[in-house]
Write a protein that holds these residues in place. Sequence first.
Motif, PDB file in Angstrom:
ATOM      1  N   PRO A   1       0.833  -1.199   0.000  1.00  0.00           N
ATOM      2  CA  PRO A   1       0.000   0.000   0.000  1.00  0.00           C
ATOM      3  C   PRO A   1       0.872   1.254   0.000  1.00  0.00           C
ATOM      4  CG  PRO A   1      -0.626  -1.480   1.798  1.00  0.00           C
ATOM      5  CD  PRO A   1       0.625  -2.020   1.184  1.00  0.00           C
ATOM      6  N   PRO A   2       0.453   2.302  -0.719  1.00  0.00           N
ATOM      7  CA  PRO A   2       1.221   3.545  -0.688  1.00  0.00           C
ATOM      8  C   PRO A   2       1.174   4.161   0.707  1.00  0.00           C
ATOM      9  CG  PRO A   2      -0.756   3.775  -2.055  1.00  0.00           C
ATOM     10  CD  PRO A   2      -0.721   2.372  -1.554  1.00  0.00           C
ATOM     11  N   GLY A   3       2.147   4.981   0.997  1.00  0.00           N
ATOM     12  CA  GLY A   3       2.196   5.646   2.293  1.00  0.00           C
ATOM     13  C   GLY A   3       3.505   5.384   2.986  1.00  0.00           C
ATOM     14  N   PRO A   4       3.521   5.481   4.301  1.00  0.00           N
ATOM     15  CA  PRO A   4       4.779   5.285   5.037  1.00  0.00           C
ATOM     16  C   PRO A   4       5.417   3.940   4.709  1.00  0.00           C
ATOM     17  CG  PRO A   4       3.024   6.012   6.509  1.00  0.00           C
ATOM     18  CD  PRO A   4       2.389   5.740   5.172  1.00  0.00           C
ATOM     19  N   SER A   5       6.734   3.938   4.718  1.00  0.00           N
ATOM     20  CA  SER A   5       7.448   2.712   4.342  1.00  0.00           C
ATOM     21  C   SER A   5       7.109   1.539   5.256  1.00  0.00           C
ATOM     22  CB  SER A   5       8.954   2.958   4.326  1.00  0.00           C
ATOM     23  OG  SER A   5       9.388   3.388   5.606  1.00  0.00           O
ATOM     24  N   SER A   6       6.590   1.805   6.453  1.00  0.00           N
ATOM     25  CA  SER A   6       6.237   0.707   7.349  1.00  0.00           C
ATOM     26  C   SER A   6       5.081  -0.130   6.808  1.00  0.00           C
ATOM     27  CB  SER A   6       5.883   1.239   8.740  1.00  0.00           C
ATOM     28  OG  SER A   6       4.758   2.098   8.660  1.00  0.00           O
ATOM     29  N   ASN A   7       4.299   0.446   5.876  1.00  0.00           N
ATOM     30  CA  ASN A   7       3.201  -0.295   5.253  1.00  0.00           C
ATOM     31  C   ASN A   7       3.685  -1.211   4.135  1.00  0.00           C
ATOM     32  OD1 ASN A   7       1.362   1.028   6.874  1.00  0.00           O
ATOM     33  ND2 ASN A   7       0.854   2.559   5.329  1.00  0.00           N
TER      34      ASN A   7
ATOM     35  N   LEU B   1       3.917  -6.048 -11.274  1.00  0.00           N
ATOM     36  CA  LEU B   1       3.279  -5.989 -12.589  1.00  0.00           C
ATOM     37  C   LEU B   1       1.946  -5.250 -12.520  1.00  0.00           C
ATOM     38  CD1 LEU B   1       4.121  -9.501 -14.080  1.00  0.00           C
ATOM     39  CD2 LEU B   1       5.231  -7.304 -14.531  1.00  0.00           C
ATOM     40  N   GLY B   2       1.266  -5.304 -11.376  1.00  0.00           N
ATOM     41  CA  GLY B   2       0.001  -4.587 -11.213  1.00  0.00           C
ATOM     42  C   GLY B   2       0.162  -3.082 -11.237  1.00  0.00           C
ATOM     43  N   VAL B   3       1.348  -2.592 -10.895  1.00  0.00           N
ATOM     44  CA  VAL B   3       1.614  -1.154 -10.935  1.00  0.00           C
ATOM     45  C   VAL B   3       1.852  -0.687 -12.375  1.00  0.00           C
ATOM     46  CG1 VAL B   3       3.313   0.596 -10.219  1.00  0.00           C
ATOM     47  CG2 VAL B   3       2.450  -1.042  -8.564  1.00  0.00           C
ATOM     48  N   PHE B   4       2.370  -1.584 -13.216  1.00  0.00           N
ATOM     49  CA  PHE B   4       2.702  -1.239 -14.597  1.00  0.00           C
ATOM     50  C   PHE B   4       1.487  -1.373 -15.513  1.00  0.00           C
ATOM     51  CE2 PHE B   4       7.171  -2.957 -13.532  1.00  0.00           C
ATOM     52  CZ  PHE B   4       7.535  -1.745 -12.967  1.00  0.00           C
TER      53      PHE B   4
ATOM     54  N   MET C   1      -1.667   0.389  -4.825  1.00  0.00           N
ATOM     55  CA  MET C   1      -0.405  -0.338  -4.716  1.00  0.00           C
ATOM     56  C   MET C   1       0.733   0.588  -5.123  1.00  0.00           C
ATOM     57  SD  MET C   1       1.141  -3.202  -3.987  1.00  0.00           S
ATOM     58  CE  MET C   1      -0.260  -4.292  -3.836  1.00  0.00           C
ATOM     59  N   ALA C   2       1.859   0.436  -4.455  1.00  0.00           N
ATOM     60  CA  ALA C   2       3.058   1.199  -4.810  1.00  0.00           C
ATOM     61  C   ALA C   2       4.262   0.278  -4.731  1.00  0.00           C
ATOM     62  CB  ALA C   2       3.238   2.391  -3.878  1.00  0.00           C
ATOM     63  N   ILE C   3       5.243   0.569  -5.561  1.00  0.00           N
ATOM     64  CA  ILE C   3       6.533  -0.118  -5.486  1.00  0.00           C
ATOM     65  C   ILE C   3       7.600   0.940  -5.258  1.00  0.00           C
ATOM     66  CG2 ILE C   3       5.867  -2.118  -6.872  1.00  0.00           C
ATOM     67  CD1 ILE C   3       7.352  -0.824  -9.248  1.00  0.00           C
ATOM     68  N   VAL C   4       8.619   0.565  -4.521  1.00  0.00           N
ATOM     69  CA  VAL C   4       9.762   1.429  -4.292  1.00  0.00           C
ATOM     70  C   VAL C   4      10.969   0.756  -4.926  1.00  0.00           C
ATOM     71  CG1 VAL C   4      11.245   2.547  -2.584  1.00  0.00           C
ATOM     72  CG2 VAL C   4       8.784   2.327  -2.149  1.00  0.00           C
ATOM     73  N   LEU C   5      11.652   1.515  -5.794  1.00  0.00           N
ATOM     74  CA  LEU C   5      12.818   1.014  -6.501  1.00  0.00           C
ATOM     75  C   LEU C   5      14.036   1.839  -6.110  1.00  0.00           C
ATOM     76  CD1 LEU C   5      11.194   0.830 -10.062  1.00  0.00           C
ATOM     77  CD2 LEU C   5      11.363  -1.020  -8.387  1.00  0.00           C
ATOM     78  N   GLU C   6      15.202   1.203  -6.125  1.00  0.00           N
ATOM     79  CA  GLU C   6      16.447   1.906  -5.841  1.00  0.00           C
ATOM     80  C   GLU C   6      17.342   1.816  -7.068  1.00  0.00           C
ATOM     81  OE1 GLU C   6      19.636   2.181  -2.248  1.00  0.00           O
ATOM     82  OE2 GLU C   6      18.989   0.171  -2.822  1.00  0.00           O
ATOM     83  N   ARG C   7      17.944   2.956  -7.428  1.00  0.00           N
ATOM     84  CA  ARG C   7      18.830   2.977  -8.598  1.00  0.00           C
ATOM     85  C   ARG C   7      20.010   2.047  -8.363  1.00  0.00           C
ATOM     86  NH1 ARG C   7      18.763   6.429 -12.808  1.00  0.00           N
ATOM     87  NH2 ARG C   7      17.524   8.010 -11.741  1.00  0.00           N
TER      88      ARG C   7
ATOM     89  N   ILE D   1       6.629   4.286  -7.498  1.00  0.00           N
ATOM     90  CA  ILE D   1       5.588   4.303  -8.528  1.00  0.00           C
ATOM     91  C   ILE D   1       4.311   3.803  -7.881  1.00  0.00           C
ATOM     92  CG2 ILE D   1       4.859   3.465 -10.795  1.00  0.00           C
ATOM     93  CD1 ILE D   1       7.839   2.932 -11.416  1.00  0.00           C
ATOM     94  N   THR D   2       3.258   4.602  -7.994  1.00  0.00           N
ATOM     95  CA  THR D   2       1.955   4.254  -7.410  1.00  0.00           C
ATOM     96  C   THR D   2       0.989   3.931  -8.539  1.00  0.00           C
ATOM     97  OG1 THR D   2       2.376   5.719  -5.540  1.00  0.00           O
ATOM     98  CG2 THR D   2       0.088   5.046  -5.896  1.00  0.00           C
ATOM     99  N   SER D   3       0.285   2.817  -8.404  1.00  0.00           N
ATOM    100  CA  SER D   3      -0.631   2.335  -9.442  1.00  0.00           C
ATOM    101  C   SER D   3      -1.693   3.380  -9.783  1.00  0.00           C
ATOM    102  CB  SER D   3      -1.298   1.040  -8.994  1.00  0.00           C
ATOM    103  OG  SER D   3      -2.080   1.271  -7.840  1.00  0.00           O
ATOM    104  N   ALA D   4      -2.277   3.227 -10.960  1.00  0.00           N
ATOM    105  CA  ALA D   4      -3.306   4.148 -11.440  1.00  0.00           C
ATOM    106  C   ALA D   4      -4.477   4.246 -10.470  1.00  0.00           C
ATOM    107  CB  ALA D   4      -3.788   3.718 -12.828  1.00  0.00           C
ATOM    108  N   ASP D   5      -4.838   3.132  -9.828  1.00  0.00           N
ATOM    109  CA  ASP D   5      -5.974   3.163  -8.892  1.00  0.00           C
ATOM    110  C   ASP D   5      -5.565   3.594  -7.481  1.00  0.00           C
ATOM    111  OD1 ASP D   5      -4.717   0.945  -7.772  1.00  0.00           O
ATOM    112  OD2 ASP D   5      -6.273  -0.477  -8.377  1.00  0.00           O
TER     113      ASP D   5
END
Length: 128
Positions: free
Chosen positions: A26-32, A96-99, A121-127, A114-118
Amino acid sequence: MVVLAACAGGSSASIQGQWKLVSYGPPGPSSNQIPAVPDVETSIEFDSEGRMNGNVGCNGFGGDYTVDGDKITFGPVMSILMFCDGPVGGQETATLGVFFGTATFTLDGNLLTITSADGNMAIVLERK
């Protein structure tokens, strides 16, 4: 005018490159967020030609993307369809649900969220 053009160009180029999955949920604080499965190589690349590809532990995937401001619009994403269960399957399904459709993103240093259109859901990526 030149500075504005440079800023606009930098914005769309800023997500280009190789990324690894840090967390998803879920989007929001990283603890989620659920941490990416340890000891599983993940890689997502956004190239300069508007194509993305990657693997977050099980199946390879790829598709097209365009960036406009803080929005990423994804074309159809193609994926190999091997069955993945357990935590690796969960992180792949979430990623894949975010894309899909038009997602939003924030770039904070070397972290891309990146947060999904709805908005569910969010994913956090590191370079890399």
